[in-house]
Design an enzyme around this catalytic site. Structure first.
Site, PDB file in Angstrom:
ATOM      1  N   HIS A   1      -8.321   0.752  -1.201  1.00  0.00           N
ATOM      2  CA  HIS A   1      -7.823  -0.224  -2.444  1.00  0.00           C
ATOM      3  C   HIS A   1      -9.113  -0.291  -2.366  1.00  0.00           C
ATOM      4  CE1 HIS A   1      -3.362   0.917  -1.256  1.00  0.00           C
ATOM      5  NE2 HIS A   1      -3.456   0.656  -0.904  1.00  0.00           N
TER       6      HIS A   1
ATOM      7  N   SER B   1       0.386  -1.460  -0.409  1.00  0.00           N
ATOM      8  CA  SER B   1      -0.120   0.125   0.321  1.00  0.00           C
ATOM      9  C   SER B   1       1.021   1.185   0.461  1.00  0.00           C
ATOM     10  CB  SER B   1      -0.842  -0.551   1.142  1.00  0.00           C
ATOM     11  OG  SER B   1      -1.963   1.223   1.061  1.00  0.00           O
TER      12      SER B   1
END
Length: 305
Positions: free
Chosen positions: A191, A87
């Site tokens: 996400h 991430s």
């Protein structure tokens, strides 16, 4: 091949930056970064409580700053053959690989954190980790509840994301065969499509970047592929905020590349924990505090012997 990895949001804990700021020159570097991005990184990394550093706009720059500090303290820039980040950790990894400068990384992640915080404020959302169980069974259960598999991390861990109600339903009704479901201390459904509004802000932020090609193998968490062009790295950094992280595929790539050791930057522990289960027998070191630098140096020396 040694692989350097950088953790994502949720790895931070109150006060974790304190020992790193005691290293020579660290406090001055962090002060400069803080002035440049308009955020007191030293305060949030030393004195702020868990709720304050849970704020997406704070957590993300703080994690990148910690990763960069620990990378400098680690030294040995030529020791690693590949780099990857989970991430927001991809921004740390990109800076380490020379795609852009440290200051550009901090500026970009500041924009990312603010944009994702704004997107998260639209709807009350969250994330939860599903531990264990057959992957197909887990994914089918998430689909039934309307949740997105935001992080497929491998080693029997999938992180689901969606509205607060959907996450609560998952916690109350875990997938058949899974061991448990743990709600995560993050402030949004990262996400997923909930983060789509942040994509435009990040795309605009890339206009200030002149990315160079990575100086070592850069493994993208979108699909585990090695990305060779700096412009492609940046494009993936933009798109990944609204798309799943495939850390399982990253670890498969590490194995295919012949990984012989892994070092996780500060605040380490999450990714090495996954590697212990998915890449059995591969030695690893998590940089939790500067005390771990000696362990990392020993691993590097052993690998280079």
């Amino acid at each position: 091949m040694l692989v350097l990895v950088a953790p994502g949001q949720g790895a931070q804990t109150p006060g974790f930056l304190t020992p790193w700021l005691e290293l020579p020159g660290a406090a001055e570097r962090v002060a400069g970064w803080s002035d440049a991005i308009g955020l007191d990184l030293a305060h949030y990394g030393t004195n702020a409580d868990a709720d304050e550093i849970r704020d997406t706009a704070v957590a993300q720059p703080l994690l990148v700053a910690a990763g960069l500090l620990s990378a400098t303290a680690l030294g040995a820039p030529d020791a690693f053959g590949a780099v990857a980040g989970h991430s927001v950790g991809e921004i740390t990894a990109a800076a380490y690989a020379g795609v852009f400068s440290e200051l550009e990384a901090l500026s970009f992640v500041r924009t990312r954190g603010l944009a994702m915080a704004d997107a998260a404020a639209v709807t009350e959302t969250g994330m939860a980790a599903v531990l264990g169980g057959d992957q197909d069974v887990v994914l089918a259960h998430l689909e039934k509840l309307g949740l997105t598999p935001a992080n497929i991390n491998g080693a029997g861990q999938i992180v689901a994301a969606g509205t607060a109600e959907q996450v609560a339903a998952l916690v109350a009704d875990k997938p058949e065969g899974s061991m448990k479901v743990v709600a995560l201390k993050v402030a949004g459904a990262f996400h997923t499509h909930h983060m789509t509004p942040a994509v435009a802000a990040l795309q605009k932020a890339t206009e200030a970047l002149a990315p160079a090609d990575p100086t070592l193998k850069y493994v993208s968490n979108r699909d585990g592929l090695v990305v060779e062009k700096g412009a492609d790295v940046v494009a993936r950094l933009v798109g990944q905020v609204a798309n799943p992280v495939r850390w399982d595929l990253c670890m498969e790539t590490f194995a295919a590349l012949g990984v012989t050791g892994i070092v996780e930057l500060s605040p380490g522990g999450t990714l090495t924990g996954l590697a212990k289960r998915a890449l059995k027998g591969v030695p690893n070191v998590a940089l939790k505090t500067p005390d771990d630098l000696d362990k990392a140096a020993a691993l590097l020396a052993e690998q280079q012997a």
